[in-house]
Design an enzyme around this catalytic site. Structure first.
Site, PDB file in Angstrom:
ATOM      1  N   CYS A   1      -1.017   2.860   6.476  1.00  0.00           N
ATOM      2  CA  CYS A   1      -0.664   1.501   6.883  1.00  0.00           C
ATOM      3  C   CYS A   1      -0.270   0.714   5.646  1.00  0.00           C
ATOM      4  CB  CYS A   1      -1.823   0.834   7.614  1.00  0.00           C
ATOM      5  SG  CYS A   1      -3.351   0.702   6.656  1.00  0.00           S
TER       6      CYS A   1
ATOM      7  N   HIS B   1      -8.488   3.155  -3.263  1.00  0.00           N
ATOM      8  CA  HIS B   1      -7.111   2.846  -2.857  1.00  0.00           C
ATOM      9  C   HIS B   1      -6.444   1.971  -3.914  1.00  0.00           C
ATOM     10  CE1 HIS B   1      -3.651   1.688  -0.657  1.00  0.00           C
ATOM     11  NE2 HIS B   1      -4.176   0.790   0.159  1.00  0.00           N
TER      12      HIS B   1
ATOM     13  N   CYS C   1       0.807  -1.226   0.000  1.00  0.00           N
ATOM     14  CA  CYS C   1       0.000   0.000   0.000  1.00  0.00           C
ATOM     15  C   CYS C   1       0.836   1.270   0.000  1.00  0.00           C
ATOM     16  CB  CYS C   1      -0.914   0.022   1.227  1.00  0.00           C
ATOM     17  SG  CYS C   1      -1.691  -1.551   1.600  1.00  0.00           S
TER      18      CYS C   1
END
Length: 391
Positions: free
Chosen positions: A377, A347, A95
């Site tokens: 995160c 995302h 991520c």
């Protein structure tokens, strides 16, 4: 403020409109084309930057296969005005990939290994699904529970540990859509979205200059009616309080303070500090707490010094504990994700790090803030943070 020669400055930022991965605007656009379009347009609007000066294109991408394989950074770079003599690399920190791309460029600038970089990232989750080709090692279960690799379950765990209720999560999800819609209507995304062609729901080609992921019709009642997405018995995390699966790319032009001064460029911001940290994979979403604490300490700052924060909204159940332990939950409406977040915008893994960093800089510019934190995160238990100072 005066710049030091090896300061790392952000010259400009741009991103694509965020598209839904299922039948969305980017369904007929490849990830390399999306990336190349973005890089080209950003360099065009920064004509003081000679593409020949680009040392390296550093591009975040998580699932590096199919159209995203074989070093997509180079594939995209070759389709732009950047010459073949400039290098390119693709990086992954899941991520946090494109924020890692920014950190890699920053570290090169700080150590005198280049002056001008193009950084960012892409993820076309409609063409290359999240789990395509993924084959986890069974032996990993000897070291971390299998459920620790299931991000939704780690969010359930973190929410339960911190007493986060379903209603709190639904309110957070609603806030994301409301703020993103408000920002769109008020033109707050105008400076960061670089328009591009795509296909509407009827198959017509058109120019998109807005995010199609935002749902202004979202209500608290509608969110409350959704079933748990990951733990059917007793779970509280739903699709409405999780980041959307979307397609998108983001890009930054980054350079040394000396080169910016030489070119007469007024940068958006300077990087004050950077940090990464690890946490137990079972509470993956808690990573921004230690990484932000570390970054603030390196900058000689406290959270009280920070004007605005962009926290990637992987899950409401994850974001709320992070904000609580960073001591900003009571300041959320004044400081945090003022233009919404990943619950509304989505995302796309490789894109998000540079996206939230750039959105933060625009929020600071529009609201007069000086210091900002971008943090997120990272799957399997990490956090990554960048502290910016607006110039």
């Amino acid at each position: 403020m005066s710049l030091n020669p090896r300061d790392v400055v952000i010259v400009d930022f741009g991103r694509t409109p965020m598209g839904r991965s299922k039948g969305g605007m980017h369904r007929n656009t490849r990830a390399e084309d999306m990336s190349a379009h973005l890089i080209s347009k950003l360099l065009e609007r920064n004509d003081k930057v000679d593409p020949k000066e680009v040392e390296d294109v550093i591009w975040g991408c998580v699932n590096q296969t199919l159209e995203q394989g074989w070093n997509i950074a180079r594939m995209a770079s070759l389709m732009t005005q950047i010459p073949h003599t400039s290098a390119a690399q693709t990086v992954s920190r899941l991520c946090g990939s494109s924020m890692s791309a920014l950190h890699t460029a920053a570290q090169a600038i700080m150590t005198g290994n280049g002056d001008v970089f193009v950084v960012g990232g892409v993820e076309h989750m409609g063409h290359v699904s999240m789990m395509h080709g993924v084959d986890p090692n069974p032996h990993l279960s000897l070291h971390a529970a299998k459920a620790s690799g299931m991000m939704g379950l780690t969010a359930e765990m973190l929410g339960k540990m911190h007493g986060i209720t379903r209603e709190q999560q639904d309110l957070f999800g609603l806030r994301s859509h409301q703020l993103a819609h408000k920002a769109t209507v008020e033109g707050k995304f105008k400076d960061e979205i670089i328009p591009m062609q795509g296909y509407d729901e009827n198959g017509f080609l058109k120019v998109f200059d807005f995010d199609e992921t935002i749902r202004p019709e979202t209500t608290l009642e509608g969110l409350a009616s959704l079933k748990p997405a990951f733990n059917p018995k007793g779970g509280t995390v739903t699709a409405g309080t999780s980041s959307q699966i979307t397609d998108g790319a983001s890009c930054m032009v980054v350079m040394s303070g000396q080169r910016a001064m030489d070119l007469g460029i007024q940068p958006l911001a300077v990087i004050r500090s950077m940090a990464v940290a690890g946490v137990d994979p079972a509470i993956m979403g808690y990573g921004p707490v230690p990484s932000t604490q570390k970054a603030l300490k390196r900058a000689g700052l406290t959270m009280a010094d920070i004007d605005f924060i962009e926290l990637n909204e992987a899950f409401a159940a994850q974001a709320l504990p992070v904000l609580k332990d960073l001591k900003v939950l009571d300041k959320m409406d004044e400081k945090v994700n003022l233009h919404g977040g990943a619950i509304a915008l989505g995302h796309p893994f490789g894109c998000s790090g540079a996206r939230i960093s750039g959105t933060l800089l625009n929020v600071m510019k529009q609201n007069g803030g000086t210091l900002g934190v971008a943090t997120m995160c990272v799957g399997l238990g990490q956090g990554i943070t960048t502290v910016f100072e607006r110039i």
